[in-house]
Design an enzyme around this catalytic site. Structure first.
Site, PDB file in Angstrom:
ATOM      1  N   GLY B 126     -35.833  40.438  19.841  1.00 59.41           N
ATOM      2  CA  GLY B 126     -36.318  41.243  20.953  1.00 59.41           C
ATOM      3  C   GLY B 126     -37.827  41.316  21.030  1.00 59.41           C
ATOM      4  O   GLY B 126     -38.372  41.893  21.962  1.00 59.41           O
ATOM      5  N   GLU B 127     -38.509  40.778  20.041  1.00 62.02           N
ATOM      6  CA  GLU B 127     -39.968  40.861  20.027  1.00 62.02           C
ATOM      7  C   GLU B 127     -40.572  39.445  20.157  1.00 62.02           C
ATOM      8  O   GLU B 127     -40.636  38.901  21.236  1.00 62.02           O
ATOM      9  CB  GLU B 127     -40.431  41.617  18.775  1.00 62.02           C
ATOM     10  N   MET B 128     -40.956  38.842  19.042  1.00 64.26           N
ATOM     11  CA  MET B 128     -41.577  37.523  19.149  1.00 64.26           C
ATOM     12  C   MET B 128     -40.534  36.403  19.169  1.00 64.26           C
ATOM     13  O   MET B 128     -40.835  35.267  19.556  1.00 64.26           O
ATOM     14  CB  MET B 128     -42.602  37.346  18.026  1.00 64.26           C
TER      15      MET B 128
END
Lengths: 335, 335
Positions: B126-128
Site C-alpha cells: 500500500g505504500e512503495m
C-alpha cells in the site's frame, strides 16, 4: 556528475570562461552554458519554496519537483508522469534544467516562456488538478508566504502573476555549466577523451547537430519526429499542430535539449527509449536515414555523456506552515 | 521556524547548553534536544540519497521524503498518506523529525528502531509497493551507488541491512534543537512570553505532561487513545494490540512527539484534527476529562508553538543516474 563544491571551482570556471571563450567556442555549433543574468535573489528564494510546495496541488502531494525532480536531472525518469489520482500523463516530462534556454515551453511550445509554463500544471486536471484561485486561497492564508510575497513584490495581495514569476525566476537559476564538453569548448583540450571527441565529430558530420545546436544543444527549433521514417509513438500527442492548427505541423515537437541527457532518461516525447544507445539508434534511422554501427553509436553516446554539467546546488527549502484557516488538501475526494 | 544559518548560532546554542543545563532543565519534565552522537557521516550522505530516491518504490515516484517531507516538518500534512496507485493509507504518517528519540517506531511500535522501520514502507504493497529484492536489484545496477556502498560498508554486495542502516543513520541527524522552549530550559528566561509560560504551566498542572514528557515531549510510552471518553476514530487501526495480541492493548498508540507540532498537522493517528486548538480540546476532554476554556486552550497552543526547533538544513542530494541495465520503474503496471 560534478557539483560546485567550493567557491574555488566557481572562480576556476569563471576564469576558464574568460580565458578560453575566444579560442574555441565561437567556431563550434554548440556554445558553453553561461551563468544566468539579472537574477532577483529574493524572487528566487520564494520561487524555490513554491517549486517544492505540494500545497499548489489539489491533493497536497504533488509539487513542481515531483515530476521535474532536481535530484534526478530535473525529470521524473519515467516514460510519462503520474498526476492527481495516479492519472497517467500523455507525454514525457521534459527536464527543467536549462529550460530558460528553450525558444518556448512544453513539447509543443504552447507556452511562450517559463512564467507562462508554470501556471499550466497547477490547473491541469490530469496533473496537479487545482485551480489558480484555489492555489491563491491557500498561499494567501499562510502568514510566512504573505510576508515573503509582500517583501519580494511590494504588494498586499498575492496573484498568479507573482506566483508564476517567482517560480520562473527560480527556474532561470537551474542552468548546468561546467560540463566536460563546455570545458573543452572553453579551451581545456584534455577535458575530452579521443573516443568522446570522435563521438562529437560524428555528431556533427552525420547531421545530429543540425537540430541539436546552440547553448542548450537543442531547444531552439520545432522539428518533425519521424522525418525519413515515420515514428510509431506510444503517445497520442500530435505536437505543434495543437498550437498552430496547421496540419503541416503534425508531429512537430520542440527539439529537446541534450544537456544532462545522461540523467534525463527515458527519451523522446513518449519516453519510449530507455537508453541513450537506443535513442541514438532511432534518431539516426528516423531523422537522418542512417544506421549507426555499434562503434559509432558508442562514440556518440560517449560524447553525449560529456554534456552533464554541474547540477544546481541549494539547500532544501523549508516551507512556511499552513495556518488554521488554510484550506486543507483533498487527496481522496472524487475528481 | 528558525534554521541554523551560521556556525555562530551553533556555537551560541552549545554555549547555552553548557551554561544553563544545571540551572533549569534538570528540574523540568521536558529536556532539551541534544545533538546526535557518534554519527557516521559517510553513511549519512548515502542514507540521505536513499531517503530521497523514488527508485526504492515500484512506481519510481515515491520516496521516503514523499510522506516524511523534510520541507514540511517531516510529514505529508495530509490525514493519511498516498501510496502506490494512489492508495489511501490507513494511518497518519508520523514525523521523522526526532524519531530517533522514540521508544519504538510506527504508531503501534511494531519496529524496534529506525533501521527496522526503514525496510517497512519499501515492501508495503500500500505504500512503495516494491520488494527488498527488487530494490536491491535496482541499487546494485547503479554504478554511483555500488561505489558509495562499497566505500561506506567495505563490502562488494549491497544488502537490505546496509540500505536500512544508511537511511536510519541519516534519520538520526534529523533532530531539531534550539526551539525557543529549549532556550528557555537552558536558562534564557526571556525566550518565552508570559502567555507561553502560562501555557506551559497549564500543560504541566492539567496532566498533559504525564504522557508528553522527556526529550521528545512524547514518543516514550504507549497510551490508550480515549481514556476518559472513547475516541471515534476515522482509522480502523487498533494500535498496540496488533503487535502484542493482547485485547487490553486495543487503541493503545505510541504517544506522538510534540516537537515541531506546529508543522506536523493534521493530528492524531487518523489525522482527524486539523488544528492545534482542536487537538488540545479533544485531548483535554478524552484523556484528562477536562474541558479547557478558550483562554486556556490558546495558552497551551502558544506554548506548543515554542517547541518548533531548527529544521534540518542540508543540500538537496543529487542521485546517481540509472545505468542501461537498471530495471525500470513500472508506475502504471497492474498491481
Amino acid at each position: 556528475m560534478k557539483r560546485v563544491l567550493t567557491s574555488l571551482s566557481v572562480a576556476l570556471a569563471a576564469g576558464l570562461a574568460t580565458w578560453g571563450a575566444v579560442h574555441a567556442a565561437d567556431s563550434e555549433p554548440i556554445q558553453p552554458i553561461r551563468a544566468p543574468q539579472n537574477i532577483n535573489l529574493g524572487m528566487v528564494e520564494l520561487g524555490k519554496k513554491l517549486y517544492f510546495d505540494p500545497r499548489l496541488s489539489k491533493s497536497g502531494f504533488i509539487s513542481c519537483n515531483s515530476c521535474h525532480n532536481l535530484s534526478m536531472g530535473g525529470t521524473d525518469n519515467i516514460p510519462t508522469s503520474i498526476g492527481d489520482h495516479w492519472q497517467q500523463g500523455p507525454i514525457n516530462a521534459p527536464t527543467v534544467l536549462n529550460a530558460s534556454l528553450n525558444l518556448a515551453q512544453f513539447w509543443d511550445g504552447r507556452a511562450a516562456d517559463l512564467k507562462e509554463q508554470a501556471g499550466g500544471p497547477i490547473a491541469n486536471p490530469g496533473e496537479m488538478a487545482f485551480t489558480h484561485t484555489l492555489a491563491l486561497n491557500v498561499l494567501s492564508s499562510i502568514p510566512g508566504y504573505t510576508r515573503e510575497f509582500r517583501q519580494v513584490f511590494g504588494k498586499d495581495k498575492i496573484d498568479i502573476e507573482q506566483v508564476t514569476l517567482a517560480i520562473a525566476e527560480f527556474e532561470k537559476t537551474l542552468v548546468t555549466p561546467n560540463s566536460r564538453f563546455d570545458l573543452w569548448l572553453l579551451g581545456k583540450k584534455d577535458a575530452l577523451t579521443p573516443t568522446e571527441l570522435a563521438g562529437y565529430e560524428l555528431f556533427k558530420t552525420s547531421g545530429c547537430v543540425a537540430c541539436h545546436n546552440g547553448e542548450a544543444v537543442g531547444g531552439n527549433s520545432f522539428q518533425k519526429m519521424g522525418l525519413i521514417e515515420p515514428y510509431k509513438a506510444r503517445s497520442k500527442a500530435e505536437g505543434r499542430s495543437a498550437v498552430t492548427g496547421k496540419d503541416s505541423d503534425r508531429f512537430n515537437f520542440k527539439v529537446p535539449t541534450l544537456r544532462n541527457v545522461e540523467l534525463t532518461y527515458p527519451y523522446f516525447h513518449d519516453g519510449a527509449a530507455n537508453t541513450l544507445s537506443e535513442a541514438v539508434d532511432v534518431m539516426g534511422r528516423l531523422q537522418l536515414g542512417r544506421k549507426f554501427s555499434p562503434d559509432e553509436n558508442a562514440k556518440i553516446v560517449a560524447f553525449l555523456k560529456t554534456l552533464t554539467g554541474d547540477q544546481p546546488t541549494f539547500t532544501l527549502p523549508i516551507l512556511p506552515p499552513s495556518a488554521d484557516s488554510t484550506p486543507r488538501p483533498t487527496p481522496f475526494a472524487a475528481h
